[in-house]
Design an enzyme around this catalytic site. Sequence first.
Site, PDB file in Angstrom:
ATOM      1  N   TYR A   1       0.643   1.614 -27.596  1.00  0.00           N
ATOM      2  CA  TYR A   1       0.370   1.307 -26.195  1.00  0.00           C
ATOM      3  C   TYR A   1       0.278   2.580 -25.367  1.00  0.00           C
ATOM      4  O   TYR A   1       1.133   3.466 -25.451  1.00  0.00           O
ATOM      5  CB  TYR A   1       1.479   0.412 -25.611  1.00  0.00           C
TER       6      TYR A   1
ATOM      7  N   HIS B   1      -6.165   3.268 -10.313  1.00  0.00           N
ATOM      8  CA  HIS B   1      -4.836   3.102  -9.726  1.00  0.00           C
ATOM      9  C   HIS B   1      -4.659   3.880  -8.422  1.00  0.00           C
ATOM     10  O   HIS B   1      -3.619   3.769  -7.771  1.00  0.00           O
ATOM     11  CB  HIS B   1      -3.758   3.535 -10.733  1.00  0.00           C
TER      12      HIS B   1
ATOM     13  N   ASN C   1       3.191   6.481 -14.677  1.00  0.00           N
ATOM     14  CA  ASN C   1       4.417   5.722 -14.899  1.00  0.00           C
ATOM     15  C   ASN C   1       5.587   6.606 -14.489  1.00  0.00           C
ATOM     16  O   ASN C   1       5.653   7.779 -14.857  1.00  0.00           O
ATOM     17  CB  ASN C   1       4.564   5.356 -16.368  1.00  0.00           C
TER      18      ASN C   1
ATOM     19  N   TYR D   1      37.832  -0.896  18.511  1.00  0.00           N
ATOM     20  CA  TYR D   1      37.626  -0.660  17.081  1.00  0.00           C
ATOM     21  C   TYR D   1      36.631   0.458  16.800  1.00  0.00           C
ATOM     22  O   TYR D   1      36.771   1.188  15.819  1.00  0.00           O
ATOM     23  CB  TYR D   1      37.111  -1.937  16.414  1.00  0.00           C
TER      24      TYR D   1
ATOM     25  N   ARG E   1      38.985   3.607  17.010  1.00  0.00           N
ATOM     26  CA  ARG E   1      40.109   3.778  16.094  1.00  0.00           C
ATOM     27  C   ARG E   1      39.796   3.386  14.652  1.00  0.00           C
ATOM     28  O   ARG E   1      40.518   3.788  13.730  1.00  0.00           O
ATOM     29  CB  ARG E   1      41.333   3.033  16.599  1.00  0.00           C
TER      30      ARG E   1
ATOM     31  N   PHE F   1      10.477   2.620 -16.367  1.00  0.00           N
ATOM     32  CA  PHE F   1       9.726   2.777 -15.118  1.00  0.00           C
ATOM     33  C   PHE F   1      10.190   1.820 -14.025  1.00  0.00           C
ATOM     34  O   PHE F   1       9.794   1.938 -12.875  1.00  0.00           O
ATOM     35  CB  PHE F   1       8.231   2.535 -15.378  1.00  0.00           C
TER      36      PHE F   1
ATOM     37  N   ALA G   1      -1.444  -9.850 -13.055  1.00  0.00           N
ATOM     38  CA  ALA G   1      -1.705 -11.128 -13.716  1.00  0.00           C
ATOM     39  C   ALA G   1      -0.470 -11.676 -14.419  1.00  0.00           C
ATOM     40  O   ALA G   1      -0.550 -12.302 -15.475  1.00  0.00           O
ATOM     41  CB  ALA G   1      -2.868 -10.999 -14.700  1.00  0.00           C
TER      42      ALA G   1
ATOM     43  N   GLU H   1       3.590  -8.040 -15.091  1.00  0.00           N
ATOM     44  CA  GLU H   1       4.675  -7.368 -14.376  1.00  0.00           C
ATOM     45  C   GLU H   1       5.279  -8.383 -13.409  1.00  0.00           C
ATOM     46  O   GLU H   1       4.994  -8.384 -12.214  1.00  0.00           O
ATOM     47  CB  GLU H   1       4.131  -6.127 -13.670  1.00  0.00           C
TER      48      GLU H   1
END
Length: 502
Positions: free
Chosen positions: A51, A81, A193, A277, A280, A326, A408, A411
Amino acid sequence: MLTLDPRAIDLPTLRRLWAGEDARLDSAAMERIASAAAAVDRIVAGGESVYGINTGFGLLANTRIPDDRLADLQTNLILSHSAGLGEPLPRHVTRLMIVLKLLGLGRGHSGVRTSVIDALQGLLDRDAIPVIPSQGSVGASGDLAPLAHLIAALMGHGSIDVAGTTMPAAAALQALGWEPLSLGPKEGLALINGTQASTAIALDALFTGERVFGAAIAAGALSVDALKGSAKPFDARISDLRGQPGQVRVAGAIRALLDGSAIVGSHARCGRVQDPYSFRCQPQVMGAALDLLANAARTLTIEAGAVTDNPILFPDEDDAISGGNFHAQPVAFAADTITMALCEVGSISERRTAVLIDPKMSGLPPFLVTDPGVNSGLMIPQVTAAALVAESRSLAFPASVDSIPTSAGQEDHVSMAPNAARKATQVARNSAGIVAVELIAAAQAVDLHAPLTTSTALQSLHARVREISPAFETDRYWAGDMAALQAAVLDGALGTGQNFLD
């Protein structure tokens, strides 16, 4: 120039890199990089389908790519990309992103050639910073769009800011005397990546937030004197009994700032028992915020030197394993906690301002102006601080739980780390503005206690505030003072002089 060992990165080094210090990888990293690149060559020659080396990407991972089209595969990956939108990332953030990319590649498990490292290093050395849109990454499968824009610039696409002048990338490369970068097998995927964009933005928020935190501690101590508040809540014995490390440290910092204050001594035997508050409980609230920031710093320091691309190479075995490093969930969680912490830093600061301008609470003139009515004093600066608090609260909803499927459905769970990190940077700026308003109010209130004086440390802070924002007796145009003080907070000029995260 810093020489970087990607296996031994610490927070002080990252702070120096964030500040723009020059750096390059050490020789051992370059040797590891070359070894991994040689492993890619052997894998390609062996003909096995791996891959990202000789297959398609995402849902197309099962599509085998012929060897004669591997260069096209990597080029098309970068171009397809490069699909970001929005305002460009700040120059210093992009520079840090490049350094982080070098650190990840320098671990020697990514498979890029040393010539690619040289190209990235050249950007740093020549102050040539690609223009990268800030939107478009969901923080899983890496920060694909931002990193693609980075590499596309080296290939002659998009724009590059060369020493402050932005020009088309092709023209910038020609002006620098460089040829457009050509990518080999695995290189495009190795370069896009990774979590380097998310991590760089989150580190920007962290280090900016550290400065805001320091200024808020100083402003909070000055406000205690401005209110003629008690120093007893900062007694070490109280915090030691609880044991929370941030609380212990904050209480100690405020004690040190108040030490020697004549204002504190002037009401040692007054009948006032408890302060609001927001005064302190500063050790408890600010200490908890510090603990969150420290945990985020730990996560981001680890991530800065991590291998986060895919597949990951193991050169000794010529093995390439597809995993999920990644996925930027650790960065997303860290960024969201930075946002939460800084939101509360701003929130408690605004409450102290509100107390100081309220005569019923402070015993001081309304809105800290001696001629109220015809003058509004700090009425509207406090409104601005309240508006910034409200905006920060709306940004504090965690982005890290807002996954949306992409590619699709391949991911199908993403981190949204870039969104989380960008929100954190905005909250840091908002809180800087809120603290700026508190500094104006606290300085004015301390002036109203004259001839009593605050401590030596706080007198120094008061003087720095007064250099930017003089004392006032009548109304004036406030936006300039507020913006200048906000900038001074962001620059680290109004803090306690210590790095609270070290």
